[in-house]
Motif scaffolding. Structure first.
Motif, PDB file in Angstrom:
ATOM      1  N   ILE A   7       0.845  -1.187   0.000  1.00 17.10           N
ATOM      2  CA  ILE A   7       0.000   0.000   0.000  1.00 17.10           C
ATOM      3  C   ILE A   7       0.883   1.239   0.000  1.00 17.10           C
ATOM      4  CG2 ILE A   7      -1.773   1.271   1.282  1.00 17.10           C
ATOM      5  CD1 ILE A   7      -2.306  -1.425   2.746  1.00 17.10           C
ATOM      6  N   ALA A   8       0.570   2.176  -0.843  1.00 15.09           N
ATOM      7  CA  ALA A   8       1.267   3.460  -0.787  1.00 15.09           C
ATOM      8  C   ALA A   8       0.253   4.508  -0.353  1.00 15.09           C
ATOM      9  CB  ALA A   8       1.835   3.827  -2.146  1.00 15.09           C
ATOM     10  N   MET A   9       0.680   5.383   0.552  1.00 14.99           N
ATOM     11  CA  MET A   9      -0.272   6.320   1.141  1.00 14.99           C
ATOM     12  C   MET A   9       0.184   7.751   0.982  1.00 14.99           C
ATOM     13  SD  MET A   9      -1.543   5.156   4.825  1.00 14.99           S
ATOM     14  CE  MET A   9      -3.284   5.248   5.064  1.00 14.99           C
ATOM     15  N   VAL A  10      -0.766   8.626   0.742  1.00 13.06           N
ATOM     16  CA  VAL A  10      -0.490  10.046   0.877  1.00 13.06           C
ATOM     17  C   VAL A  10      -1.327  10.526   2.049  1.00 13.06           C
ATOM     18  CG1 VAL A  10      -0.495  12.298  -0.223  1.00 13.06           C
ATOM     19  CG2 VAL A  10      -0.177  10.246  -1.602  1.00 13.06           C
ATOM     20  N   SER A  68       5.001  14.756  -1.351  1.00  9.75           N
ATOM     21  CA  SER A  68       4.609  13.559  -0.612  1.00  9.75           C
ATOM     22  C   SER A  68       3.725  12.674  -1.496  1.00  9.75           C
ATOM     23  CB  SER A  68       3.967  13.922   0.729  1.00  9.75           C
ATOM     24  OG  SER A  68       2.583  14.038   0.621  1.00  9.75           O
ATOM     25  N   PHE A  69       3.077  13.290  -2.442  1.00 13.37           N
ATOM     26  CA  PHE A  69       2.327  12.527  -3.447  1.00 13.37           C
ATOM     27  C   PHE A  69       3.292  11.741  -4.332  1.00 13.37           C
ATOM     28  CE2 PHE A  69      -2.089  13.045  -5.436  1.00 13.37           C
ATOM     29  CZ  PHE A  69      -2.045  11.786  -5.998  1.00 13.37           C
ATOM     30  N   ALA A  70       4.313  12.430  -4.793  1.00 14.71           N
ATOM     31  CA  ALA A  70       5.293  11.768  -5.661  1.00 14.71           C
ATOM     32  C   ALA A  70       5.936  10.591  -4.931  1.00 14.71           C
ATOM     33  CB  ALA A  70       6.366  12.766  -6.101  1.00 14.71           C
ATOM     34  N   ASP A 129       5.334   2.583  -5.846  1.00 15.56           N
ATOM     35  CA  ASP A 129       4.869   1.651  -6.857  1.00 15.56           C
ATOM     36  C   ASP A 129       4.158   0.450  -6.250  1.00 15.56           C
ATOM     37  OD1 ASP A 129       4.552   0.656  -9.413  1.00 15.56           O
ATOM     38  OD2 ASP A 129       6.429  -0.500  -9.310  1.00 15.56           O
ATOM     39  N   ALA A 130       3.152   0.741  -5.431  1.00 20.05           N
ATOM     40  CA  ALA A 130       2.452  -0.350  -4.753  1.00 20.05           C
ATOM     41  C   ALA A 130       1.171  -0.701  -5.504  1.00 20.05           C
ATOM     42  CB  ALA A 130       2.125   0.072  -3.329  1.00 20.05           C
TER      43      ALA A 130
END
Ligand code: ADP
Ligand code: ADP
Ligand code: MG
Ligand code: MG
Lengths: 610, 614
Positions: free
Chosen positions: A439-442, A509-511, A517-518
């Motif tokens: 999981i990738a989080m912003v 932080s979005f980038a 790459d989740a």
């Protein structure tokens, strides 16, 4: 203003909790055992140090004896050979003294540093695992003072405790030597000791209180200073400099007075000790001198006694000093133990399963009920599913539980009822590490680290190429401003990325989430501080990026929401509607009502009253 | 408030250090300056010095008296009774001397400590005042952790210098100087033997001082890095967890920790080698005294008593010589810490008022930007270029633009958080650089984009700008920010303590506290810097409504991304890359079909049933 001479009724600087400055007992077995666990890997060194201390102390006791020997057997009787022998012996002893002192201080110093760093590492590493709910409740400043102040006073403790061993041995060594040289004179000399102990009985409790007060006043003043540093922008913004300086001055003054009082207590013992020393020496001169005159005592013995008496009180004095170090150390040790003992409530199961890159990216909530305080759930029986490749938007007013739901996906907290599944597995059955990578989080509030722009975007993907980073930056529309920075991607960002605008920080932080790459991308109001135009560009880029990924998006803006495959409407922790934009409009429920009335919960649908 | 400000206008440390022209350079200058601050308490310093001299001299009497006593015991001619009488006198003398020495040592120690703590007090105040005085651009560049270290650790190093440096040095020099003088008068050869360790010790300590000084600086740096790594990790724990980056973070920690540890251990080595060598040289000198003195006694040149007093003299020196290591350390630390601290205290704050600047006089309340350009100090790219606009009392100005277009920078120029680099800003015709900062900041208030809450009650947080405010005022402000009802529902009400960075409040609540406390200033120019992002729109609209009620008395500047927030604005400025690219009312800008129109269409959604649905 007439009022300015008084203390403003509603003003304070710094926050301070008295209870944590309390001095501990001098000895707390449990704390000592915990600390010993950190020392025991070095026990060989500790043993060497203790031996060196004993040898060192031994040489100190022996030196007056050698001098006595030189005087009585050499000098007074004219025996050159005896004098030479004594001097050679002296040379040998001071060589040993040199070696022992070197070994002792070196080993103690080095070991104390090692132990200190080990303790700190253990605490830091533990804090990486403790539950988020603990971290929510705890101020960073408090943890930092554990990791620094308390750890340092442990170091002081380790150093002094070895030295204390030396002091105690020295005291006994001197007493033994005196008694051995001459029992009567020895007893006479020691007879002044009870006076000292009597005085100390009165002195100690008062002095301790004064020392405590000084220590505490210091923490209070330091806390206020730290606040001034962190909050300086708010202070200047609100013109509070003068009031704050006046309040701080009060604290600094209290601190000054407390330290002066403590210094008085610390010093009042000096003349007493010195007087007793004088008394003991006077005894030796009168009684011992008469014995020498009466030929019942050798003069060298008297000289040795005079030597011993001068060193006699040193260990007592330094033991007194070490006493308060010990107390402070026990309190620190107690607080360190508390940190090390924080329960890790969220941990991997023994047979936890690792999600891989091939695991599908679905998210499912099954009857989830969750509250930070179980008595007050913020999510109530929430059930929904996000299929792999789908993008789902969650909307709802502030405080409805959107961010909390996101936190559960990443298992920051454990649910009280129901289950959260990621890739078809209950998040409690998979390893936290693989979950984090899946999981990738912003997060709602952008957070950047000191370091270059490149390092910040790459963050945990240490093998990310420059190209990956640049692509992510381009996707969120950050590339242009990064390229315009003095060193481009190599530009060092200051504290929290302070030299960037908030919107720019949000983009970085979005980038960062894109580089990760989740399979699943979770966005929590990721573009709240960004204008709609920039946001639209991000949306376009995202559409491509999210093609075969799963997206869970919290947003207010209509453009974002409408792009989603489905919309979940949350209110007071409950799902009140879900479906596509068109379905929800057709349903004519809350969403449609809000939307049609242009209710600004989806705020950019403008007030049309104008 | 004026009384306070006068009282605090000049930091004590500066005053103590005297005029700028004799600002010290190098370590000698730094130490001199610390000494000069200490002399602010001239009587205490005098007592400390005098007591040190007396105590040292009394201490030097002890070996002589002891020597006499030993000789008296050797006086074979004296009748036992007469000898005893002489001994009794000597003993009484010794007792008195020892007691007096104790008294003077106490005075010495106490006043040395007291002077040190006074120095600490002065420096603390000066430091605190300076932290508050330094402008945003300084704080942008310096990490808060480093400032904390400077204000606590370095300041401590400077504070202790008087007691552990100067007074100890005086004590040791007196002991060696006066003692040496007496000894040389007694027996020159033996005296040379006794003092033979002095040159060696002097040489060792100066070498060590330099090495400790150099490593101290490097150690401080490494410890700063370490604490930064820890602090940022803990503050950003959610990011760390979200990315499962614990092992990366541990790696960072270990690297920083190991490099600090290495150096700390190296310093232990330096210190220990020094102390041991010095002690050894001292004992060697003692051995020499025993050897030479012993032969002299045998040869009948001196008495046993003289030898005993030489040896006792050496025992007296033993403690101070062992403490010489600390003395050296104290000098090294004070000069390093002192130069860092004084550099900070002497830093010229670029943003300050011209001496005797008049207070702002408000008449029609007109804010004007005239060709304002701005570049952040230390950077080259202009952030604002030729920005001109005007706003009158009662007007609301809206600001929109992409991230980094300079919106926040623009509003930060009004209260002079930064100074313009070109053009000027005036309020009612007065250049803001010509009026007093206090009056300017009293008139201008910014609701910041990042909210910092103080760890105290909600009441104190809201009344932050005006701690003399009455309860009614506080309640009114929180009512305007639509916070009052929420607060009343809290168990502690207005007395609820909110955390360090407002941990226990949600984002929207924090923003509302921030709005309420800004209203307490009752400013003539009120700026909202994107400060309603976390509010739900209902609340926001309601707050806007209450703002409108007071808007007639002030200029309001609103930065926002939701165009709905800007609809009431009399004029909206669209900013791009530091320039105003469009300007006009909502309707005008829509008609312009430019950037604003594009934003508007995006937000409303082209196909959305805008407008007519009523
Ligand atoms: N870390 C926390 N500890 C305790 N309560 C919290 C925490 N975070 C949020 N809350 C509370 O939980 C509720 C839901 O918050 P949140 O999920 O952040 O809402 P949203 O994201 O929809 O605005 C709010 O009442 C908030 O005060
Ligand atoms: N403290 C600072 N030091 C240097 N540059 C800064 C600082 N703050 C902002 N900047 C730069 O100035 C530009 C404008 O920032 P800002 O005014 O905060 O933008 P925004 O319009 O998003 O509020 C950005 O490019 C940003 O990187
Ligand atoms: Mg939220
Ligand atoms: Mg901004």
């Amino acid at each position: 203003m007439a009022t300015s001479h008084q203390r403003p009724p509603r003003a304070t600087v710094g926050s301070h909790r008295v209870e944590e400055e309390m001095f501990g007992r001098v000895f707390d077995g449990r704390v000592v055992r915990r600390i010993w666990a950190f020392v025991s890997p070095y026990r060989l060194k500790v043993a060497i140090a203790v031996i060196a201390v004993l040898v060192f102390t031994g040489t100190q006791v022996v030196i007056p004896l050698i001098i006595r020997d030189a005087i009585d057997n050499g000098i007074v009787t004219g025996g050159e050979a005896a004098l030479t022998r004594a001097v050679l012996l002296f040379a040998l002893v001071i060589l040993i003294n040199f070696g022992a002192s070197f070994v002792q201080e070196n080993v103690v110093g080095q070991t104390a540093e090692n132990v200190l760093f080990d303790i700190r590492e253990a605490m830091f590493s533990h804090l990486q695992r403790v539950s988020m709910s603990f971290m929510d409740k705890t101020e960073v400043g408090r943890l930092m003072s554990r990791l620094q102040g308390d750890v340092n006073s442990m170091q002081e403790f380790l150093e002094t405790s070895v030295l204390s061993v030396g002091d105690i041995v020295l005291l006994f060594g001197i007493v033994a030597s005196m008694l051995w040289l001459d029992v009567r004179l020895g007893l006479l000399t020691i007879s002044v000791l009870p006076i000292l102990f009597l005085v100390r009985v009165f002195w100690l409790p008062r002095a301790r209180k004064a020392f405590m007060a000084a220590h505490e006043a210091n923490s209070v003043a330091n806390g206020a200073l730290a606040e001034a540093i962190h909050g300086v922008r708010a202070v200047q913004n609100m013109n509070r400099e003068d009031v704050n300086l006046a309040l701080y001055t009060e604290k600094a003054e209290t601190n000054l007075q407390a330290h002066l009082t403590a210094a008085r207590y610390a010093q009042v013992m000096v003349p007493i000790v010195d007087t007793l020393t004088g008394l003991a020496m006077a005894f030796v001169i009168v009684v011992g001198g008469s014995m020498v005159l009466g030929q019942t005592l050798e003069v060298g013995v008297m000289v040795a006694f005079l030597f011993y008496i001068q060193r006699f009180f040193d260990p007592i004095r330094s033991l007194t000093m070490q006493y308060s170090v010990m107390q402070r150390a026990m309190a620190s040790g107690q607080r360190l133990t508390e940190v090390l003992d924080i329960e890790v409530t969220i941990r991997d199961k023994e047979d936890a399963f690792a999600l891989t890159r091939d695991t599908e990216g679905s998210i499912e909530f099954r009857g989830v009920t969750f509250g930070y305080d179980p008595a007050h759930p913020v999510l109530k029986d929430v059930t929904f599913r996000v299929n792999p490749g789908e993008t789902v938007a969650i909307v709802g007013p502030t405080g409805s539980g959107k961010s909390s739901a996101m936190a559960l996906v990443n298992r920051f907290y454990d649910v009280q009822q129901g289950q959260v599944l990621v890739g078809g597995h209950d998040v409690r059955d998979v390893t936290q590490r693989s979950l984090g990578r899946h999981i990738a989080m912003v997060l709602q509030e952008p957070y950047l680290f000191t370091g270059t722009v490149f390092e910040n975007i790459r963050y945990n993907v240490v093998d990310a190429s420059e190209e990956d980073v640049v692509n992510a930056a381009k996707a969120v529309g950050a590339h242009d401003f990064i390229a315009a920075l003095p060193e481009g991607y190599g530009t060092l960002l200051g504290e929290r990325g302070g030299s960037l605008s908030l919107g720019q920080r949000q983009l970085l932080s979005f980038a960062r989430a894109l580089v990760a790459d989740a399979q699943i991308l979770v966005l929590d109001e990721a573009t709240a501080s960004v204008d709609s135009y920039t946001e639209m560009k991000i949306q376009t880029a995202l559409k491509r990026l999210l093609q075969d990924r799963t997206g869970l998006v919290i947003a207010h803006r209509l453009a974002t929401i409408r792009n989603a495959d489905r919309i979940i409407v949350l209110r007071d922790g409950q799902i009140v509607e879900q479906g596509t934009h068109d379905e929800l409009i057709a349903q004519g429920g809350l969403y449609a009502g809000l939307y049609r009335m242009n209710h600004t919960s989806f705020d950019d649908a403008l007030d049309t009253g104008l | 408030m004026t009384a306070l400000s006068q009282q605090n206008s000049s930091p004590a440390g500066d005053r103590a250090a005297g005029p700028r022209s004799i600002r010290p350079h190098g370590s000698a200058g730094t130490l001199l300056r610390i000494t000069r601050i200490a002399f602010q308490k001239p009587w205490w310093v005098a007592i400390a010095f005098a007591s040190t001299l007396v105590a040292a001299t009394l201490q030097l009497m002890i070996p002589i008296i002891l020597g006499t006593a030993v000789d008296q015991t050797q006086d074979a001619l004296a009748a036992v009774d007469g000898g005893r009488g002489a001994l009794l006198k000597t003993a009484a003398l010794l007792f008195v001397m020892a007691a007096l020495r104790g008294v003077f040592t106490t005075l010495q120690n106490y006043y040395a400590e007291a002077v040190g703590h006074t120095v600490g007090y002065q420096l603390r105040r000066a430091y605190y005042a300076k932290v508050q005085e330094l402008d945003f651009s300084f704080h942008d560049k310096v990490h808060s952790g480093d400032l904390i270290t400077l204000g606590m650790l370095d300041l401590e190093g400077v504070r202790m210098f008087f007691s552990t440096g100067i007074v100890r040095l005086l004590l040791l020099s007196t002991l060696i100087g006066v003692g040496g003088y007496i000894l040389i008068g007694t027996d020159p050869v033996l005296a040379l033997a006794a003092l033979s360790f002095v040159p060696f010790v002097g040489w060792r300590s100066s070498v060590t001082r330099l090495r400790l000084r150099a490593t101290w600086l490097r150690l401080q740096e490494r410890l700063s890095v370490l604490s930064r790594v820890m602090e940022e990790n803990l503050a950003g724990i959610r990011v760390v967890r979200a990315f499962a980056a614990q092992s990366l973070e541990m790696e960072k920690f270990r690297t920083a920790s190991l490099s600090a540890l290495e150096l700390a251990r190296e310093r232990v080595g330096i210190r220990v080698r020094n102390t041991s060598a010095m002690t050894f040289s001292f004992f060697a000198a003692m051995g020499l005294v025993l050897w030479i003195g012993g032969h002299k006694v045998i040869a009948g040149e001196i008495s046993v008593g003289t030898l005993a007093s030489f040896l006792t003299f050496m025992t007296i020196l033993q403690m101070p010589v062992r403490q010489l290591g600390m003395l050296v350390n104290s000098f090294a630390r004070a000069s390093t810490c002192g130069s860092r601290l004084f550099d900070f205290l002497d830093f010229e704050v670029p943003i300050r008022e011209v001496p005797g600047a008049p207070a702002l006089v408000l008449s029609e309340g007109r804010l004007r930007f005239e060709d304002v350009s701005f570049t952040y100090p230390g950077t080259e790219r202009p952030v604002l270029r030729d920005v001109s606009f005007e706003a009158r009392r009662g007007e609301t100005i809206g600001l929109v633009g992409p991230p980094g277009s300079g919106k926040s920078s623009l509003v930060h120029l009004i209260p002079r958080f930064y100074d313009v680099t070109g053009g000027r800003i005036t309020i009612d015709g007065q250049d803001i650089r010509d009026i007093s900062l206090r009056s300017l900041r009293q008139a201008v208030a910014v609701v910041q984009q990042d909210v910092f809450l103080f760890t105290t009650t909600l009441e104190n947080n809201i009344a932050y700008a005006n701690p003399w405010a009455r309860e009614k005022q506080v309640e009114r402000a929180s009512e305007s920010a639509r916070l009052h009802d929420y607060i009343l529902n809290l168990p502690g009400g207005y007395r609820t303590v909110v955390g360090e960075r407002g941990v226990s409040l949600s984002g929207g609540q924090r923003q509302r506290v921030s709005i309420a406390r800004t209203l307490m200033l009752d400013p003539s120019i009120l700026v909202f810097d994107d400060s309603t992002t976390a509010l739900d729109a209902n609340t926001e609209r309601s707050i806007r409504k209450s703002m409108r009620e007071n808007a007639a008395n002030r200029v309001t500047v609103i930065i926002a991304h939701r165009l709905s927030s800007l609809m009431d604005a009399d004029r909206i400025l669209v900013l791009d890359d530091g320039r105003i690219v469009e300007e006009g009312s909502h309707a005008e800008l829509l008609a312009l079909c430019g950037r604003y129109r594009a934003l508007h269409d995006l937000q409303v959604g082209n196909d959305a049933p805008t407008g007519g649905t009523r």
